[in-house]
Every structure is written in structure tokens, then in C-alpha cells.
Design a protein around this motif. Sequence first.
Motif, short mmCIF file in Angstrom:
data_model
loop_
_atom_site.label_atom_id
_atom_site.label_comp_id
_atom_site.label_asym_id
_atom_site.label_seq_id
_atom_site.Cartn_x
_atom_site.Cartn_y
_atom_site.Cartn_z
N ASN A 95 0.83 -1.21 0.00
CA ASN A 95 0.00 0.00 0.00
C ASN A 95 0.86 1.26 0.00
N ALA A 96 1.97 1.22 0.70
CA ALA A 96 2.87 2.38 0.73
C ALA A 96 3.45 2.63 -0.66
N VAL A 97 3.83 1.55 -1.35
CA VAL A 97 4.35 1.70 -2.72
C VAL A 97 3.28 2.27 -3.63
N ALA A 98 2.07 1.73 -3.52
CA ALA A 98 0.96 2.21 -4.36
C ALA A 98 0.73 3.70 -4.15
N LEU A 99 0.64 4.11 -2.90
CA LEU A 99 0.38 5.52 -2.61
C LEU A 99 1.53 6.41 -3.07
N GLN A 100 2.77 5.95 -2.86
CA GLN A 100 3.94 6.72 -3.30
C GLN A 100 3.95 6.86 -4.82
N ALA A 101 3.47 5.82 -5.51
CA ALA A 101 3.43 5.83 -6.98
C ALA A 101 2.21 6.56 -7.52
N GLY A 102 1.28 6.93 -6.64
CA GLY A 102 0.07 7.62 -7.09
C GLY A 102 -0.95 6.68 -7.70
N ILE A 103 -0.91 5.42 -7.31
CA ILE A 103 -1.81 4.41 -7.83
C ILE A 103 -2.71 3.94 -6.69
N LYS A 160 -3.12 -4.43 -16.62
CA LYS A 160 -1.86 -4.10 -17.28
C LYS A 160 -1.11 -3.02 -16.51
N ILE A 161 0.19 -3.10 -16.57
CA ILE A 161 1.03 -2.04 -16.02
C ILE A 161 1.51 -1.22 -17.21
N TYR A 162 1.00 -0.02 -17.33
CA TYR A 162 1.38 0.86 -18.42
C TYR A 162 2.71 1.54 -18.10
N SER A 163 3.35 2.09 -19.10
CA SER A 163 4.69 2.65 -18.92
C SER A 163 4.74 3.74 -17.86
N ASP A 164 3.72 4.59 -17.79
CA ASP A 164 3.74 5.64 -16.77
C ASP A 164 3.57 5.04 -15.37
N ASP A 165 2.76 3.98 -15.26
CA ASP A 165 2.63 3.27 -13.98
C ASP A 165 3.95 2.63 -13.60
N TYR A 166 4.58 1.97 -14.57
CA TYR A 166 5.85 1.29 -14.32
C TYR A 166 6.91 2.28 -13.83
N LYS A 167 6.98 3.42 -14.49
CA LYS A 167 7.94 4.46 -14.10
C LYS A 167 7.68 4.91 -12.66
N ALA A 168 6.42 5.14 -12.33
CA ALA A 168 6.06 5.59 -10.98
C ALA A 168 6.38 4.52 -9.94
N ILE A 169 6.14 3.25 -10.28
CA ILE A 169 6.43 2.15 -9.36
C ILE A 169 7.94 2.06 -9.11
N CYS A 170 8.72 2.14 -10.17
CA CYS A 170 10.18 2.09 -10.02
C CYS A 170 10.68 3.26 -9.18
N GLU A 171 10.13 4.43 -9.40
CA GLU A 171 10.53 5.59 -8.60
C GLU A 171 10.14 5.40 -7.14
N LEU A 183 9.89 2.63 -5.57
CA LEU A 183 10.77 1.61 -5.00
C LEU A 183 12.24 2.04 -5.02
N ASP A 184 12.51 3.18 -5.64
CA ASP A 184 13.87 3.73 -5.76
C ASP A 184 14.81 2.74 -6.46
N VAL A 185 14.33 2.20 -7.58
CA VAL A 185 15.13 1.30 -8.41
C VAL A 185 15.10 1.80 -9.85
N GLY A 186 16.07 1.38 -10.64
CA GLY A 186 16.11 1.74 -12.04
C GLY A 186 15.06 0.99 -12.84
N ALA A 187 14.71 1.54 -13.98
CA ALA A 187 13.67 0.93 -14.83
C ALA A 187 14.07 -0.45 -15.33
N GLU A 188 15.37 -0.70 -15.45
CA GLU A 188 15.83 -2.00 -15.96
C GLU A 188 15.73 -3.11 -14.92
N THR A 189 15.47 -2.78 -13.68
CA THR A 189 15.45 -3.75 -12.58
C THR A 189 14.54 -4.94 -12.85
N PHE A 190 13.37 -4.69 -13.37
CA PHE A 190 12.38 -5.75 -13.56
C PHE A 190 12.23 -6.18 -15.02
N LEU A 191 13.07 -5.63 -15.89
CA LEU A 191 13.02 -5.96 -17.31
C LEU A 191 14.24 -6.80 -17.69
#
Length: 84
Positions: A37-45, A59-70, A72-80
Amino acid sequence: MTIKNICDIIPFNKEIKILRVYDKIRIYIAEQNIDENAVALQAGIPPAVFKKMLNGQRKIYSDDYKAICEALDVGAETFLDIKL
């Protein structure tokens, strides 16, 4: 080369499980002992929507993915499976 030929060359192992991006995010959150829930709220989801994303029901859209990575404080390549 046809698909049949490729399948003859590459051994098939039923034990290998391909993890989807949402699986990797869910596993990361669990391993890091982070509150979903903390991740969701931090990501604005909304948390209910985030839970559906992590379960593969939305689906996780690119803007959602970017917000989730931010969040979690990880790079976008972390889960790809790519190197940026």
C-alpha cells in the motif's frame, strides 16, 4: 529454420518458469519487506488497482511502471530483461 526445428534444437524444461514483470515487482516487494500500500500511494496508484497489477489482473502501463520504479527507488531496468 522453422519453429519445429528450433524446438528440436532447444531442450524444453517444464520446470523453468518465466517471470512476468508484475511477478518480479511482487517478489521484490516481498523480499524487501515493503508495504504494498505504501508503494501504491507513493506511486500515485490506488492500492486496489496496484494489487490487481501485481496479480496480473491489470496491465502495467509505462507511466505506472515508471512511478512504481521511482517509488521503489530502483532503475527501470530492474524488472526488465534488458540492459539500459
